[in-house]
Design an enzyme around this catalytic site. Sequence first.
Site, PDB file in Angstrom:
ATOM      1  N   LYS A   1       2.706   6.307  -2.830  1.00 19.31           N
ATOM      2  CA  LYS A   1       3.751   6.946  -3.319  1.00 19.31           C
ATOM      3  C   LYS A   1       3.544   7.396  -4.827  1.00 19.31           C
ATOM      4  CE  LYS A   1       7.826   5.733  -0.472  1.00 19.31           C
ATOM      5  NZ  LYS A   1       9.063   5.134  -0.177  1.00 19.31           N
TER       6      LYS A   1
ATOM      7  N   ARG B   1      -6.838  20.043  23.086  1.00 17.14           N
ATOM      8  CA  ARG B   1      -5.474  19.919  23.694  1.00 17.14           C
ATOM      9  C   ARG B   1      -5.249  18.300  23.804  1.00 17.14           C
ATOM     10  NH1 ARG B   1      -8.287  23.859  25.961  1.00 17.14           N
ATOM     11  NH2 ARG B   1      -7.509  25.798  26.573  1.00 17.14           N
TER      12      ARG B   1
ATOM     13  N   ASP C   1       0.737  -1.302   0.043  1.00 17.45           N
ATOM     14  CA  ASP C   1       0.114  -0.024   0.106  1.00 17.45           C
ATOM     15  C   ASP C   1       0.793   1.167  -0.002  1.00 17.45           C
ATOM     16  OD1 ASP C   1      -2.309  -1.306  -0.079  1.00 17.45           O
ATOM     17  OD2 ASP C   1      -2.882  -1.126   1.886  1.00 17.45           O
ATOM     18  N   GLY C   2       2.149   1.299   0.597  1.00 19.55           N
ATOM     19  CA  GLY C   2       2.798   2.126   0.633  1.00 19.55           C
ATOM     20  C   GLY C   2       3.272   2.616  -0.753  1.00 19.55           C
TER      21      GLY C   2
ATOM     22  N   ALA D   1      -4.655  11.051  22.069  1.00 20.42           N
ATOM     23  CA  ALA D   1      -4.502  11.328  23.399  1.00 20.42           C
ATOM     24  C   ALA D   1      -5.116  12.816  23.961  1.00 20.42           C
ATOM     25  CB  ALA D   1      -3.078  11.083  23.952  1.00 20.42           C
TER      26      ALA D   1
ATOM     27  N   ASN E   1      -4.764   8.803   2.005  1.00 20.71           N
ATOM     28  CA  ASN E   1      -5.129   8.219   3.445  1.00 20.71           C
ATOM     29  C   ASN E   1      -5.743   9.152   4.346  1.00 20.71           C
ATOM     30  OD1 ASN E   1      -4.894   5.347   2.970  1.00 20.71           O
ATOM     31  ND2 ASN E   1      -3.084   4.968   3.911  1.00 20.71           N
ATOM     32  N   GLU E   2      -4.749   9.892   4.775  1.00 20.70           N
ATOM     33  CA  GLU E   2      -4.656  10.751   5.806  1.00 20.70           C
ATOM     34  C   GLU E   2      -3.899  11.889   5.861  1.00 20.70           C
ATOM     35  OE1 GLU E   2      -1.808   8.273   6.813  1.00 20.70           O
ATOM     36  OE2 GLU E   2      -3.752   7.463   7.349  1.00 20.70           O
TER      37      GLU E   2
END
Length: 264
Positions: free
Chosen positions: A50, A148, A45-46, A185, A122-123
Site C-alpha cells: 500500500k 481458456r 508485506d501488505g 486452471a 507483486n503481480e
Amino acid sequence: MKYTVCSRGDRDSQEISQKIQQYLDDFHLELDAEKPEIVISVGGDGTLLKAFHEYSHRLHETAFVGVHTGHLGFYADWQPEEVEKLVTHIAKTPFKIVEYPLLEVTITYYGQKDSQQFLALNECSVKSTEGSIVMDIEIKGELFETFRGDGLCISTPSGSTAYNKALGGAILHPSLATFQVAEMASINNRVYRTIGSPLVLPQHHVCLLKPIKDADFHVTIDHRTLIQHDVKAIQCRVAEEKVRFARFRPFPFWKRVKESFITG
C-alpha cells in the site's frame, strides 16, 4: 532527511510507528508525508504494498524499508525489537539502495475511452467476472496461444513468492529484470491446448492479452481489484521504473525463502 511512517493500523503497529516517529524527531529528521526520501512501513508485506502505491509517483526520490509486526515478510525484514537500531541507521548511516524491477500494465479499450497504465510490485491477475476467460496471448507481437481457463497471473520476480508460487510458478530472484506468466486452471483437451507451464519473459519482451469475446474482467494490481469493461487488450512488460529499498544490512533472499517455506 525527510521521512514518513505508514502503519497497518493495529495497536502494535501504531505503537511502533509512534515510537519510530519520536526517535526520528529526536534526531531532528523531518516528517514529510508528501515528499519523503524514505518510507518506513510498519505492519506486513501488505502494508508495504500500500505504501508503494501511495508513493509510486516518486519512485526515483523515495526508498522503502519495512518493520514487520506479524509474520516475517519478504519486504518487511526488521523486527519490532530492532526499531532503535533501525532508527539509528536511518539517522546516521548512509544506506545502500537496492532496486528491483516492476511490472507495467497498460489496459486499452474499445471506443473513445483512454488507456490506463499501472505499476505492480507483486503481480497483476486477470479473471472473468463470470466463468472462464478466453484470451489470445501474444509475445513480441506474435500469437503464442489462445488461453481458456480461470485466469492468468503476471508477476514480478519479487512477487514470484506470492500468488505466482501458489499457482505453481517459479521463484525468481528479485534482481532479475523479468516477469512471469502463470495459468489458473487452464482448459486442456483434444480441442483446446495451452502451454501448461509458467513463462518467464525477459525485459525486452512484451506480452499482450487480447480477449476473444466481449466480457468484463477482474483485473487485480497487487492488492487492488478493478472491474474492467470493453477491454481491447492488456499489455504487460518490465517497467522502466524500479522500486528502491533502503538496505542497512545484508538481506539474503534465499535464506528468507527457506525460512518462509521450508524451516518455518
